[in-house]
Write a protein that holds these residues in place. Structure first.
Motif, short mmCIF file in Angstrom:
data_model
loop_
_atom_site.label_atom_id
_atom_site.label_comp_id
_atom_site.label_asym_id
_atom_site.label_seq_id
_atom_site.Cartn_x
_atom_site.Cartn_y
_atom_site.Cartn_z
N VAL A 1 0.85 -1.19 0.00
CA VAL A 1 0.00 0.00 0.00
C VAL A 1 0.89 1.24 0.00
O VAL A 1 2.10 1.16 0.21
CB VAL A 1 -0.94 0.03 1.24
N CYS A 2 0.28 2.41 -0.21
CA CYS A 2 1.04 3.66 -0.22
C CYS A 2 1.33 4.13 1.20
O CYS A 2 0.73 3.64 2.16
CB CYS A 2 0.28 4.75 -0.98
N GLU A 3 2.25 5.09 1.33
CA GLU A 3 2.62 5.61 2.65
C GLU A 3 1.42 6.21 3.37
O GLU A 3 1.28 6.07 4.58
CB GLU A 3 3.72 6.66 2.52
N SER A 4 0.57 6.91 2.62
CA SER A 4 -0.60 7.54 3.23
C SER A 4 -1.51 6.49 3.87
O SER A 4 -2.05 6.69 4.96
CB SER A 4 -1.37 8.34 2.18
N ARG A 5 -1.64 5.35 3.20
CA ARG A 5 -2.49 4.29 3.74
C ARG A 5 -1.87 3.70 5.00
O ARG A 5 -2.58 3.36 5.96
CB ARG A 5 -2.69 3.19 2.69
N VAL A 6 -0.55 3.59 5.04
CA VAL A 6 0.12 3.08 6.23
C VAL A 6 -0.14 4.01 7.41
O VAL A 6 -0.43 3.57 8.52
CB VAL A 6 1.65 2.95 6.01
N SER A 7 -0.06 5.32 7.15
CA SER A 7 -0.28 6.28 8.24
C SER A 7 -1.71 6.18 8.75
O SER A 7 -1.97 6.32 9.94
CB SER A 7 0.02 7.70 7.76
N GLN A 8 -2.66 5.93 7.85
CA GLN A 8 -4.05 5.77 8.26
C GLN A 8 -4.22 4.53 9.13
O GLN A 8 -4.91 4.56 10.17
CB GLN A 8 -4.95 5.68 7.04
N LEU A 9 -3.58 3.44 8.74
CA LEU A 9 -3.62 2.22 9.55
C LEU A 9 -3.03 2.46 10.93
O LEU A 9 -3.56 1.98 11.94
CB LEU A 9 -2.83 1.10 8.85
N HIS A 10 -1.96 3.23 10.96
CA HIS A 10 -1.25 3.53 12.21
C HIS A 10 -2.15 4.30 13.17
O HIS A 10 -2.32 3.93 14.34
CB HIS A 10 -0.01 4.34 11.85
N VAL A 11 -2.76 5.38 12.68
CA VAL A 11 -3.63 6.20 13.52
C VAL A 11 -4.83 5.39 13.98
O VAL A 11 -5.23 5.44 15.15
CB VAL A 11 -4.10 7.45 12.75
N ARG A 12 -5.43 4.64 13.07
CA ARG A 12 -6.63 3.87 13.42
C ARG A 12 -6.33 2.81 14.46
O ARG A 12 -7.09 2.61 15.42
CB ARG A 12 -7.19 3.21 12.15
N ALA A 13 -5.19 2.15 14.32
CA ALA A 13 -4.82 1.10 15.27
C ALA A 13 -4.60 1.68 16.67
O ALA A 13 -5.05 1.11 17.66
CB ALA A 13 -3.56 0.38 14.79
N VAL A 14 -3.90 2.81 16.73
CA VAL A 14 -3.65 3.45 18.03
C VAL A 14 -4.96 3.87 18.69
O VAL A 14 -5.16 3.69 19.89
CB VAL A 14 -2.71 4.66 17.85
N ALA A 15 -5.86 4.44 17.90
CA ALA A 15 -7.16 4.87 18.44
C ALA A 15 -7.94 3.67 18.97
O ALA A 15 -8.59 3.75 20.02
CB ALA A 15 -7.96 5.59 17.36
N LYS A 16 -7.87 2.54 18.28
CA LYS A 16 -8.57 1.34 18.74
C LYS A 16 -7.99 0.83 20.04
O LYS A 16 -8.72 0.39 20.93
CB LYS A 16 -8.48 0.24 17.67
N ILE A 17 -6.67 0.85 20.16
CA ILE A 17 -6.01 0.39 21.40
C ILE A 17 -6.46 1.26 22.56
O ILE A 17 -6.81 0.76 23.64
CB ILE A 17 -4.48 0.41 21.25
N ARG A 18 -6.45 2.58 22.36
CA ARG A 18 -6.86 3.49 23.43
C ARG A 18 -8.30 3.23 23.84
O ARG A 18 -8.65 3.24 25.02
CB ARG A 18 -6.68 4.94 22.99
N ALA A 19 -9.16 3.02 22.85
CA ALA A 19 -10.58 2.79 23.15
C ALA A 19 -10.77 1.50 23.94
O ALA A 19 -11.56 1.43 24.88
CB ALA A 19 -11.38 2.74 21.84
#
Length: 231
Positions: free
Chosen positions: A209-227
């Motif tokens: 995937v592109c770098e932008s998609r990796v960054s989206q996965l990164h943010v989403r994963a962190v938000a899920k962990i916090r939740a």
């Protein structure tokens, strides 16, 4: 290098791991604004290394380098927040995304999908994904999500990141469970970024995937962990 009790001298241990501080600082530096001083990051990371030397407990089954790496990362994150390099707009993004994911997790009983978060925030999926990747490939936003207090309880005593929580044996099982609830791709992205020190471009090549998609996965994963931790 060893003292009379056969243990490695603390100063020697710190000296031996200073290159690790620089590697972690360089890894984080490329994801931060251009005005961020590498020396400031290294200084913060060195304090993290010193803290790791004081607090490391070999009976926990974690290698010193793994333990130190997370302490160094956390200390550099603290330095970033202290010097306020993260623009206010991105901090607002982090809070809003974290709250949306947390609210939906409580209602759904599971981590929400991107489409569901976008709808909750009255955005199209494309708008939401662009928002995730806007803040310097999304990694700055993730740093703030990692370090922010729980949105629902501003009086919470916990201000550390999910990675720091992993160092606390009382939270280890909860964090491992939170990570296990992530998609396979999200788990891989976090592992490659935090443990293997790969940059976004390298992770993107592995995942296709592109770098932008990796960054989206990164943010989403962190938000899920916090939740999950908040729940």
């Amino acid at each position: 290098m060893y003292n009379a009790q056969g243990k490695i001298n603390d100063n020697d241990l710190i000296e031996a791991h200073l290159p690790l501080v620089r590697r972690v600082a360089l890894h984080m530096r490329v994801q931060l604004p251009g005005n961020v001083d590498l020396d400031d990051l290294i200084q913060g990371g060195t304090f993290g290394l010193m803290d790791a030397v004081k607090k490391y407990d070999p009976t926990k089954g974690t290698s010193f380098e793994s333990y130190a790496r997370l302490r160094i990362h956390g200390a550099i994150l603290d330095e970033v927040r202290k010097l306020d390099w993260v623009p206010r707009r991105y901090r607002r993004m982090a809070r809003e995304i974290s709250k949306a994911v947390s609210d939906l997790s409580k209602v759904l009983g599971r981590a929400p999908e991107e489409r569901e978060v976008a709808e909750h925030m009255n955005m199209t999926l494309k708008e939401y994904q662009l928002w995730l990747g806007e803040s310097n490939n999304g990694v700055i936003l993730s740093y703030d999500l990692l370090g922010a207090e729980a949105v629902e309880d501003r009086s919470s005593a916990h201000t550390g990141s999910p990675l720091d929580e992993l160092l606390d044996s009382s939270k280890r099982e909860e964090v491992v469970k939170a990570i296990s609830l992530l998609s396979e791709r999200e788990q891989k992205a976090l592992g490659m970024y935090y443990l293997e020190e790969m940059n976004l471009k390298e992770i993107g090549l592995v995942l296709g995937v592109c770098e932008s998609r990796v960054s989206q996965l990164h943010v989403r994963a962190v938000a899920k962990i916090r939740a999950t931790l908040a729940a």
